[in-house]
Design a protein around this motif. Structure first.
Motif, short mmCIF file in Angstrom:
data_model
loop_
_atom_site.label_atom_id
_atom_site.label_comp_id
_atom_site.label_asym_id
_atom_site.label_seq_id
_atom_site.Cartn_x
_atom_site.Cartn_y
_atom_site.Cartn_z
N PHE A 107 0.82 -1.21 0.00
CA PHE A 107 0.00 0.00 0.00
C PHE A 107 0.86 1.26 0.00
O PHE A 107 0.56 2.24 -0.69
N VAL A 108 1.93 1.24 0.80
CA VAL A 108 2.84 2.39 0.85
C VAL A 108 3.47 2.62 -0.52
O VAL A 108 3.58 3.77 -0.98
N ALA A 109 3.85 1.55 -1.19
CA ALA A 109 4.39 1.67 -2.55
C ALA A 109 3.35 2.28 -3.48
O ALA A 109 3.66 3.13 -4.32
N GLY A 110 2.09 1.86 -3.31
CA GLY A 110 1.02 2.41 -4.12
C GLY A 110 0.82 3.90 -3.89
O GLY A 110 0.61 4.66 -4.84
N ILE A 111 0.89 4.32 -2.62
CA ILE A 111 0.75 5.75 -2.30
C ILE A 111 1.88 6.55 -2.94
O ILE A 111 1.66 7.62 -3.53
N TYR A 112 3.09 6.03 -2.82
CA TYR A 112 4.24 6.74 -3.39
C TYR A 112 4.09 6.93 -4.89
O TYR A 112 4.26 8.03 -5.43
N PHE A 113 3.77 5.83 -5.59
CA PHE A 113 3.63 5.92 -7.05
C PHE A 113 2.42 6.75 -7.45
O PHE A 113 2.43 7.40 -8.50
N ASN A 114 1.37 6.73 -6.62
CA ASN A 114 0.20 7.56 -6.91
C ASN A 114 0.56 9.04 -6.87
O ASN A 114 0.21 9.80 -7.78
N LEU A 115 1.26 9.44 -5.82
CA LEU A 115 1.64 10.85 -5.69
C LEU A 115 2.69 11.23 -6.73
O LEU A 115 2.68 12.34 -7.26
N ALA A 116 3.59 10.29 -7.03
CA ALA A 116 4.59 10.56 -8.07
C ALA A 116 3.92 10.72 -9.43
O ALA A 116 4.30 11.59 -10.23
N ALA A 117 2.92 9.88 -9.70
CA ALA A 117 2.19 9.99 -10.97
C ALA A 117 1.40 11.30 -11.03
O ALA A 117 1.32 11.94 -12.09
N LEU A 118 0.84 11.71 -9.90
CA LEU A 118 0.12 12.99 -9.86
C LEU A 118 1.05 14.15 -10.12
O LEU A 118 0.67 15.15 -10.73
N GLU A 119 2.31 14.01 -9.68
CA GLU A 119 3.28 15.08 -9.86
C GLU A 119 3.69 15.22 -11.33
O GLU A 119 3.93 16.34 -11.80
N HIS A 120 3.74 14.10 -12.06
CA HIS A 120 4.23 14.14 -13.43
C HIS A 120 3.14 13.97 -14.48
O HIS A 120 3.39 14.16 -15.67
N SER A 121 1.93 13.60 -14.06
CA SER A 121 0.83 13.40 -15.02
C SER A 121 -0.38 14.22 -14.54
O SER A 121 -0.41 14.71 -13.41
N ASN A 122 -1.36 14.34 -15.42
CA ASN A 122 -2.57 15.06 -15.02
C ASN A 122 -3.56 14.10 -14.37
O ASN A 122 -3.43 12.88 -14.43
N VAL A 123 -4.59 14.69 -13.74
CA VAL A 123 -5.57 13.90 -13.01
C VAL A 123 -6.34 12.98 -13.95
O VAL A 123 -6.68 11.84 -13.59
N GLU A 124 -6.60 13.45 -15.17
CA GLU A 124 -7.37 12.65 -16.11
C GLU A 124 -6.69 11.31 -16.40
O GLU A 124 -7.35 10.28 -16.53
N THR A 125 -5.36 11.33 -16.49
CA THR A 125 -4.63 10.09 -16.77
C THR A 125 -4.84 9.08 -15.66
O THR A 125 -5.04 7.88 -15.92
N LEU A 126 -4.79 9.53 -14.41
CA LEU A 126 -4.99 8.61 -13.29
C LEU A 126 -6.42 8.10 -13.21
O LEU A 126 -6.66 6.95 -12.84
N ILE A 127 -7.39 8.96 -13.57
CA ILE A 127 -8.78 8.52 -13.56
C ILE A 127 -8.98 7.42 -14.60
O ILE A 127 -9.65 6.41 -14.34
N VAL A 128 -8.40 7.61 -15.79
CA VAL A 128 -8.50 6.60 -16.84
C VAL A 128 -7.81 5.31 -16.40
O VAL A 128 -8.34 4.20 -16.59
N ALA A 129 -6.63 5.43 -15.80
CA ALA A 129 -5.90 4.25 -15.33
C ALA A 129 -6.69 3.53 -14.25
O ALA A 129 -6.77 2.29 -14.23
#
Length: 202
Positions: free
Chosen positions: A83-105
């Motif tokens: 879960f901690v790994a997931g949080i890290y990659f989630n925030l890292a993805a938010l930092e480098h990608s837009n919200v729409e990309t994460l919603i689609v993923a």
């Protein structure tokens, strides 16, 4: 019949509330990351606050927190690491990608989860109607990727953090379902113990 309708409404209500909270948290994290670009600190604060709220509710006798043995805690610890790994990659993805990309993923997660449910937990595969819905979701995701400017410029490497987040999220779901099925703990106890172990890891 009334009980079945009530249970169906309860499931729908849980899905709606989860989707709402998840969406608000995604947008909030994006906003906080733009102000304080420190993923680990943000995650640590969130976990500490969550743990504190549960302990306060427990002290007020609003909810109950169970104790666990070492075997159960070891599974919770494994879940926490993922879960901690997931949080890290989630925030890292938010930092480098837009919200729409994460919603689609995120919309693709049920596709991977349903396959792993069948493979590791012995659950049924989705029905034909569900498969059709999942195929429509997958088609929409493919269309999004093909028209995404970031993908056009950087190729598949633009999504490596999103891919890591998706992988850890799906693994987390499967392990979490296993824990819920095999460890006799109420939901409050599971959340509290997980938050404590995650906070220690930070």
């Amino acid at each position: 019949v009334m009980w079945e309708h009530f249970r169906a409404f309860e499931y729908v209500w849980a899905i709606v509330v989860y989707s709402f909270c998840s969406s608000i948290m995604l947008i909030s994290n994006k906003l906080v990351m733009s102000l304080v670009p420190l993923p680990s600190l943000i995650s640590f604060v969130q976990l500490v606050v969550c743990t504190a709220v549960i302990l306060v509710l427990h002290s007020l006798r609003v909810t109950n927190v169970d104790m666990v043995d070492s075997s159960a805690f070891s599974w919770l610890l494994i879940y926490s690491v993922i879960f901690v790994a997931g949080i890290y990659f989630n925030l890292a993805a938010l930092e480098h990608s837009n919200v729409e990309t994460l919603i689609v993923a995120r919309s693709c997660l049920p596709i991977m989860t349903s396959i792993l449910d069948f493979a590791f937990l012995g659950r049924q595969l989705p029905s034909c109607r569900s498969c059709l819905s999942l195929m429509i979701i997958a088609f929409g995701c493919i269309v999004y990727v093909l028209v995404d400017k970031q993908f056009m410029m950087e190729g598949i490497f633009a999504y490596w953090q999103v891919f890591c987040w998706c992988s850890s999220s799906v693994t987390c779901m499967i392990v979490g379902k296993f824990i819920s099925d095999s460890i006799p703990l109420n939901m409050t106890s599971q959340v509290d113990l997980l938050c404590i172990s995650r906070s220690i890891q930070f």
